[in-house]
Write a protein that holds these residues in place. Sequence first.
Motif, mmCIF file in Angstrom:
data_model
loop_
_atom_site.group_PDB
_atom_site.id
_atom_site.type_symbol
_atom_site.label_atom_id
_atom_site.label_comp_id
_atom_site.label_asym_id
_atom_site.label_seq_id
_atom_site.Cartn_x
_atom_site.Cartn_y
_atom_site.Cartn_z
ATOM 1 N N ASP A 176 9.059 -29.104 24.964
ATOM 2 C CA ASP A 176 7.679 -28.715 24.676
ATOM 3 C C ASP A 176 7.593 -27.234 24.307
ATOM 4 O O ASP A 176 6.882 -26.843 23.380
ATOM 5 C CB ASP A 176 6.787 -28.969 25.900
ATOM 6 N N ASN A 177 8.329 -26.410 25.042
ATOM 7 C CA ASN A 177 8.273 -24.973 24.816
ATOM 8 C C ASN A 177 9.013 -24.558 23.545
ATOM 9 O O ASN A 177 8.541 -23.692 22.804
ATOM 10 C CB ASN A 177 8.847 -24.238 26.032
ATOM 11 N N THR A 178 10.159 -25.166 23.291
ATOM 12 C CA THR A 178 10.884 -24.822 22.065
ATOM 13 C C THR A 178 10.101 -25.269 20.831
ATOM 14 O O THR A 178 10.083 -24.576 19.811
ATOM 15 C CB THR A 178 12.294 -25.433 22.064
ATOM 16 N N ASP A 179 9.431 -26.404 20.921
ATOM 17 C CA ASP A 179 8.581 -26.862 19.814
ATOM 18 C C ASP A 179 7.402 -25.909 19.609
ATOM 19 O O ASP A 179 7.009 -25.628 18.472
ATOM 20 C CB ASP A 179 8.062 -28.273 20.085
ATOM 21 N N TRP A 180 6.835 -25.420 20.706
ATOM 22 C CA TRP A 180 5.719 -24.467 20.637
ATOM 23 C C TRP A 180 6.155 -23.217 19.877
ATOM 24 O O TRP A 180 5.437 -22.727 18.994
ATOM 25 C CB TRP A 180 5.283 -24.120 22.058
ATOM 26 N N VAL A 181 7.322 -22.694 20.215
ATOM 27 C CA VAL A 181 7.827 -21.506 19.531
ATOM 28 C C VAL A 181 8.113 -21.807 18.067
ATOM 29 O O VAL A 181 7.770 -21.028 17.175
ATOM 30 C CB VAL A 181 9.101 -20.969 20.228
ATOM 31 N N HIS A 182 8.724 -22.946 17.806
ATOM 32 C CA HIS A 182 9.117 -23.277 16.432
ATOM 33 C C HIS A 182 7.907 -23.376 15.506
ATOM 34 O O HIS A 182 7.938 -22.875 14.375
ATOM 35 C CB HIS A 182 9.898 -24.587 16.412
ATOM 36 N N ARG A 183 6.835 -24.000 15.974
ATOM 37 C CA ARG A 183 5.646 -24.130 15.130
ATOM 38 C C ARG A 183 5.041 -22.758 14.815
ATOM 39 O O ARG A 183 4.606 -22.517 13.692
ATOM 40 C CB ARG A 183 4.613 -25.032 15.817
ATOM 41 N N ARG A 184 5.034 -21.888 15.784
ATOM 42 C CA ARG A 184 4.467 -20.552 15.557
ATOM 43 C C ARG A 184 5.408 -19.676 14.741
ATOM 44 O O ARG A 184 4.963 -18.832 13.967
ATOM 45 C CB ARG A 184 4.135 -19.902 16.905
ATOM 46 N N PHE A 185 6.696 -19.901 14.909
ATOM 47 C CA PHE A 185 7.658 -19.159 14.106
ATOM 48 C C PHE A 185 7.447 -19.428 12.617
ATOM 49 O O PHE A 185 7.608 -18.527 11.794
ATOM 50 C CB PHE A 185 9.084 -19.541 14.502
ATOM 51 N N LYS A 186 7.095 -20.649 12.271
ATOM 52 C CA LYS A 186 6.875 -20.989 10.868
ATOM 53 C C LYS A 186 5.797 -20.100 10.256
ATOM 54 O O LYS A 186 5.910 -19.667 9.102
ATOM 55 C CB LYS A 186 6.492 -22.464 10.733
ATOM 56 N N TYR A 187 4.746 -19.820 11.021
ATOM 57 C CA TYR A 187 3.709 -18.927 10.501
ATOM 58 C C TYR A 187 4.224 -17.492 10.421
ATOM 59 O O TYR A 187 4.039 -16.818 9.396
ATOM 60 C CB TYR A 187 2.448 -18.974 11.352
ATOM 61 N N LEU A 188 4.877 -17.017 11.466
ATOM 62 C CA LEU A 188 5.403 -15.647 11.438
ATOM 63 C C LEU A 188 6.387 -15.456 10.289
ATOM 64 O O LEU A 188 6.410 -14.413 9.645
ATOM 65 C CB LEU A 188 6.094 -15.316 12.764
ATOM 66 N N GLU A 189 7.184 -16.466 10.034
ATOM 67 C CA GLU A 189 8.153 -16.400 8.944
ATOM 68 C C GLU A 189 7.457 -16.184 7.606
ATOM 69 O O GLU A 189 7.971 -15.473 6.728
ATOM 70 C CB GLU A 189 8.978 -17.688 8.923
ATOM 71 N N SER A 190 6.264 -16.752 7.457
ATOM 72 C CA SER A 190 5.551 -16.660 6.177
ATOM 73 C C SER A 190 4.923 -15.285 5.936
ATOM 74 O O SER A 190 4.570 -14.965 4.800
ATOM 75 C CB SER A 190 4.463 -17.742 6.113
#
Length: 424
Positions: A385-399
């Motif tokens: 749950d936590n790694t997925d939470w980070v991954h989804r937000r990372f996608k925005y930061l990456e952009s």
Amino acid sequence: MKSYIYRGLTGKVITRYSPEYEEARQEWNRAIQKFPLAIVYCHNTEDVSNAICWARSRDIRLRIRSGGHHYEGYSTGNDVLVIDVSQMNHIYLDEVSNTVQVQGGVTNHQLYHRVAAEAYPFPGGTCPTVGVIGYTLGGGWGYSSRIFGLGCDSLIELEMVNSMGKVIKANETHNSDLFWACRGAGGGNFGVATGMTFRLPPKIDKVTLVELEYLQASTEIRIQFLSAWQQWLMDLDQRITINVSIYNSVVDGIGIYGRGLFYGTAKEADMVLQPLLQLEGARFDLKEMTFFEAIQKIEESYPDSEKFKSTGRFVNRQYTMAELKNIADLIGWRAEGSVYAAVSLYALGGKVGAVNKKDTAFYYRDADYIMGIQSVWKDRRYESDNTDWVHRRFKYLESITDGSYINFPYSCLLNYEREYYGGK
């Protein structure tokens, strides 16, 4: 166990049959659970060389570990030989040349304690048990970076055991290409770094420990802070280095907390911080103390270990109000089981940007700051749950960012060479 299997290894060898194995295999990030074939605690370069040659002759993969703080656990692995240099922790300080030599296992705390005894500061890291050498190989951001540069900017020479088990030196004139790469390209890529020599900054009497906080920070306050932050950095006094976390904690709710060092008086620090302190609800504490006293206060906040997922990206532009709102909203809710989540900002500029980006492997010299994202949990069942939470937000930061910091690594990068090294 057939002991002859490990014949040729020197130092202290821990295998899966050793009573110390369970504890020895652990990383600082307890979310990393790997099972190496063996761990060899090296006491000198000969032990390191023997370990490399032993592994090569048997086609066994290697991992290199000092402090064990790699975010993604690349300092260990399944069925690998871990070369652990944490027992190589000698420090030699030369006040005549204002230099300090460290072995491969020296930690931030050990080095700070040694140099501070002679009134020197040092541009090291923040967590006490992080290995100085791994920190430096990735560039090295800390609370003295804007005034003294990154950790790698003070590096004069390094000692390394290469892939053939040979001990080599690298500096500006000898193996200069290796020396260039080892200032920012990360640990574990070129050999086992067993020693480094650093130039020391000038001695100092006092610094000011800076702490600021905004409790129960609304979305509007978070946006206002982010807006003030990016403006504040534009002409910031290089004597201050600070990082700030916009957090969502199970204990304290949503807030903002910042901490750093100012190389000057508390009165001067107050003037420098005014653009941030004028926001509604700001609380702050500015205390003059010795460098080591400040470092000790900072170190006290770090736990012995955590379970977490975290990474960081480089920012080199001003964000629109819409983008600032998106960033502020990233921590609006936590993943299930998360006890702490944050977007963290690490100030760059100053002496970091004064070095030409071609002069070292640390490429992102012109970035304004690093923006990180993290989540911390305690119960292992909430890891996904936590790694997925980070991954989804990372996608925005990456952009909205330009590259990833190799000391805040992330295993999901599609082109890690480009992201870490800027294409160099």
